[in-house]
Scaffold this motif. Structure first.
Motif, PDB file in Angstrom:
ATOM      1  N   GLY A 441       0.788  -1.219  -0.030  1.00  0.00           N
ATOM      2  CA  GLY A 441       0.065  -0.002   0.034  1.00  0.00           C
ATOM      3  C   GLY A 441       1.003   1.207  -0.074  1.00  0.00           C
ATOM      4  O   GLY A 441       1.987   1.110  -0.091  1.00  0.00           O
ATOM      5  N   ASP A 447      -4.012   2.696   1.360  1.00  0.00           N
ATOM      6  CA  ASP A 447      -4.428   1.285   1.181  1.00  0.00           C
ATOM      7  C   ASP A 447      -3.493   0.411   1.815  1.00  0.00           C
ATOM      8  O   ASP A 447      -3.003  -0.563   1.232  1.00  0.00           O
ATOM      9  CB  ASP A 447      -4.501   0.784  -0.328  1.00  0.00           C
ATOM     10  CG  ASP A 447      -3.362   1.172  -1.039  1.00  0.00           C
ATOM     11  OD1 ASP A 447      -2.422   2.038  -0.714  1.00  0.00           O
ATOM     12  OD2 ASP A 447      -3.383   0.644  -2.375  1.00  0.00           O
ATOM     13  N   TRP A 448      -2.940   0.890   3.019  1.00  0.00           N
ATOM     14  CA  TRP A 448      -2.135   0.105   3.797  1.00  0.00           C
ATOM     15  C   TRP A 448      -2.642  -1.233   3.936  1.00  0.00           C
ATOM     16  O   TRP A 448      -3.918  -1.514   4.558  1.00  0.00           O
ATOM     17  CB  TRP A 448      -1.876   0.864   5.015  1.00  0.00           C
ATOM     18  CG  TRP A 448      -1.183   2.134   4.803  1.00  0.00           C
ATOM     19  CD1 TRP A 448      -1.772   3.543   5.163  1.00  0.00           C
ATOM     20  CD2 TRP A 448       0.231   2.419   4.288  1.00  0.00           C
ATOM     21  NE1 TRP A 448      -1.019   4.451   4.794  1.00  0.00           N
ATOM     22  CE2 TRP A 448       0.277   3.942   4.201  1.00  0.00           C
ATOM     23  CE3 TRP A 448       1.201   1.831   3.916  1.00  0.00           C
ATOM     24  CZ2 TRP A 448       1.285   4.695   3.949  1.00  0.00           C
ATOM     25  CZ3 TRP A 448       2.202   2.345   3.436  1.00  0.00           C
ATOM     26  CH2 TRP A 448       2.383   3.997   3.458  1.00  0.00           C
ATOM     27  N   ARG A 454      -6.478  -5.711   3.071  1.00  0.00           N
ATOM     28  CA  ARG A 454      -6.807  -4.935   4.281  1.00  0.00           C
ATOM     29  C   ARG A 454      -7.483  -5.675   5.582  1.00  0.00           C
ATOM     30  O   ARG A 454      -7.969  -6.948   5.132  1.00  0.00           O
ATOM     31  CB  ARG A 454      -7.534  -3.906   4.014  1.00  0.00           C
ATOM     32  CG  ARG A 454      -7.218  -2.867   2.879  1.00  0.00           C
ATOM     33  CD  ARG A 454      -7.877  -1.512   2.838  1.00  0.00           C
ATOM     34  NE  ARG A 454      -7.524  -0.531   1.987  1.00  0.00           N
ATOM     35  CZ  ARG A 454      -7.990   0.585   2.011  1.00  0.00           C
ATOM     36  NH1 ARG A 454      -8.845   1.033   2.609  1.00  0.00           N
ATOM     37  NH2 ARG A 454      -7.477   1.227   0.822  1.00  0.00           N
ATOM     38  N   THR A 477       6.655  -1.244   0.609  1.00  0.00           N
ATOM     39  CA  THR A 477       6.116   0.202   0.391  1.00  0.00           C
ATOM     40  C   THR A 477       7.138   1.195   0.359  1.00  0.00           C
ATOM     41  O   THR A 477       8.515   0.678   0.709  1.00  0.00           O
ATOM     42  CB  THR A 477       5.164   0.460   1.483  1.00  0.00           C
ATOM     43  OG1 THR A 477       5.862   0.733   2.880  1.00  0.00           O
ATOM     44  CG2 THR A 477       4.236  -0.487   1.850  1.00  0.00           C
TER      45      THR A 477
END
Length: 544
Positions: A441, A447-448, A454, A477
């Motif tokens: 994300g 959108d981690w 998620r 990331t």
């Protein structure tokens, strides 16, 4: 952190005032005994049932593990979470706290004690308590929707568990972004056979602060961040706010018009989105939130706490990073620090001039105090801002709020360079199971996640009791993440320190090992509160 469903942010305050934290020995009678908890709005320990094939948080396996800890005398505590006015040192803010102080009054107990704490919720939202770093019984871990039901407004919850290891710990909610208000406090578990020798002890809690400043709240910050950045570049290029400056150059509020669930309190105040803050120590991007203040023990640098001692005193400093989005580089002017513990576990003593603490991490250090007045400075890494406390052992003027001791740029120690004390090293063993968690994300879409998925409280990564488990964190990331495992500690390498929270740099892989010896359903998550709340959390589940 996040509960399974988005919560509406309630705007109305409760009229009831908090009573703060009161402690008493267990010799007295139980004031709750015989009372109708249902009529009182009491929240029972009724966790979400585990899916078929997994140990339930209140299952017999959990009870058996607790019995092996041999619970001892009770340490009774009463704690009230309430709305209140806090004085940060010449600046007052409305916030939520435990009683009327920041941090909350520390809880101190001894290994072998049974902590019996009743949380009364006087907040306008459901809440909970997570005991950060403790290996405790699963149904007391404080994760709504996984290990317990949320403690509803006007209700209460009895947390009761054995304290099996000494160390520096802390507690905070695991409900939304409540931790980024004033809801946190230290938990110190003393060792009756303490091997360290020192004259004084100083508990130092670091925090980044936004709540109640110019109309800002953590919920409004979350709403802004959850909206993502669209096509904006977050690489630190031109046109971005300078590190330490308000996000979006302090433009009026752009955080939307609702809370994170689409309803509730309107977002207010200036934008708090931070861009352009970079740190080589953190591998680039330093954070997401432009905090207006940074605090040591609830005080601004312009009105710092002063700790008094005598020249020559040996002082144990317990450092806790309770921040929501900030790593701190910490140094004590004119002094060396000898690191003795991290995350509650002893290490081979290591000398340094500065330490780096990610959110949730703790370090214990020893210093021999010199004669004079010295700044304990916490640099908000990559943000050009500092927090300050003062050590005074003699005469002299207090340091300026903006002081930057030379030690901040001196020898710096990170967890990877520490060696576990022999008494706590994991026995050599190949892992029985490897759980790969790719950190995915970004800030652009908020959108981690782990493995591109998620948080879903129904998802479990299975482990089995008795296994040596390897967690492999692969950070794909562009940002660093402090990852935290509930209910266990892991080892950083064969002889590396035992920790429960560790930094994973962008583009890096961190492999950690732990022994699966505490059955239940246990969270793994990024301890950036905004990353966790937008999805970077998951659950390890013990097979039944």
């Amino acid at each position: 952190m996040r509960t399974p469903t988005r919560r509406t942010v309630l705007g109305a305050a409760l009229a009831a005032a908090g009573t703060g934290l009161l402690t008493a020995c267990s010799a007295g009678s139980d004031p709750m005994k015989g009372m109708d908890h249902a009529a009182m709005g009491h929240s029972p320990a009724s966790p979400t049932a585990a899916p078929a094939g997994f140990v339930a948080p209140n299952g017999p396996e959990v009870a058996a593990a607790e019995a092996r800890r041999r619970p001892g005398p009770e340490r009774r505590v009463a704690l009230t979470a309430t709305e209140t006015t806090l004085d940060l040192g010449g600046r007052t803010v409305r916030s939520w706290a435990y009683g009327d102080r920041l941090p909350g009054q520390e809880v101190r107990a001894t290994v072998g004690d049974t902590l019996a704490l009743t949380l009364a919720n006087h907040l306008p939202q459901p809440t909970s308590l997570h005991w950060h770093g403790l290996a405790l019984r699963n149904d007391m871990d404080g994760v709504p929707g996984v290990t317990q039901q949320p403690v509803r407004p006007g209700g209460s919850f009895d947390y009761r568990f054995a304290l099996s290891r000494p160390g520096t710990y802390w507690f905070h909610p695991h409900s939304g972004v409540q931790q980024d208000r004033g809801l946190y406090a230290p938990l110190i578990v003393e060792d009756p056979k303490e091997p360290l020798r020192y004259d004084k002890e100083w508990v130092v809690v670091l925090d980044d602060w936004v709540d109640g400043v110019d109309g800002s709240t953590p919920d409004a910050v979350l709403a802004e961040l959850a909206g993502g950045m669209g096509g904006m570049d977050h690489s630190g290029g031109s046109g971005h706010a300078a590190p330490g400056a308000p996000g979006m150059a302090g433009m009026p509020g752009t955080a939307g018009t609702s809370g994170p669930d689409g309803g509730g309190t309107p977002a207010a105040g200036p934008s708090r989105m931070l861009m352009g803050a970079t740190s080589p120590l953190l591998g680039g991007d330093a954070g997401d939130v432009a905090y207006p203040f940074h605090l040591v023990n609830g005080r601004l640098a312009s009105a710092p706490e002063t700790f008094t001692a005598r020249p020559g005193d040996r002082i144990r400093i317990r450092l806790i990073n309770a921040g929501g989005d900030t790593a701190y580089r910490v140094a004590l002017g004119g002094h060396e620090l000898t690191v003795t513990h991290t995350d509650g576990f002893p290490v081979e003593p290591a000398d340094t001039q500065a330490l780096l603490l990610g959110m949730g991490e703790r370090y214990d250090v020893l210093v021999t105090a010199k004669d004079g007045v010295f700044p304990l400075t916490a640099l908000a890494e990559g943000r050009n801002a500092t927090a300050l406390a003062v050590l005074r052992t003699g005469g002299g003027a207090a340091p300026d709020a903006s002081v930057r001791p030379a030690e901040l740029d001196g020898r710096l120690l990170t967890a990877a360079r520490l060696t576990a004390d022999r008494s706590v090293r994991l026995p050599a063993k190949a892992p029985d199971r490897t759980v790969v968690l790719e950190l995915t994300g970004g800030m652009a879409k908020a959108d981690w996640a782990f493995n591109g998925r998620r948080y879903d409280p129904a998802q479990r990564y299975p482990v089995a009791a008795g296994e040596r488990v390897r967690l492999e964190f692969r950070n794909s990331t562009a940002m660093w993440h402090p990852v935290h495992l509930h209910g266990h500690t892991f080892a950083l390498g064969a002889d590396g320190p035992r920790k429960d929270t560790a930094i994973v740099l962008p583009g890096a892989t961190l492999a950690v090992d732990f022994d699966a010896d505490n059955p239940g359903l246990w969270m793994v998550h990024c301890h950036n509160v905004y990353h966790a709340e937008t999805g970077m959390m998951t659950v390890l589940g013990y097979r039944a």
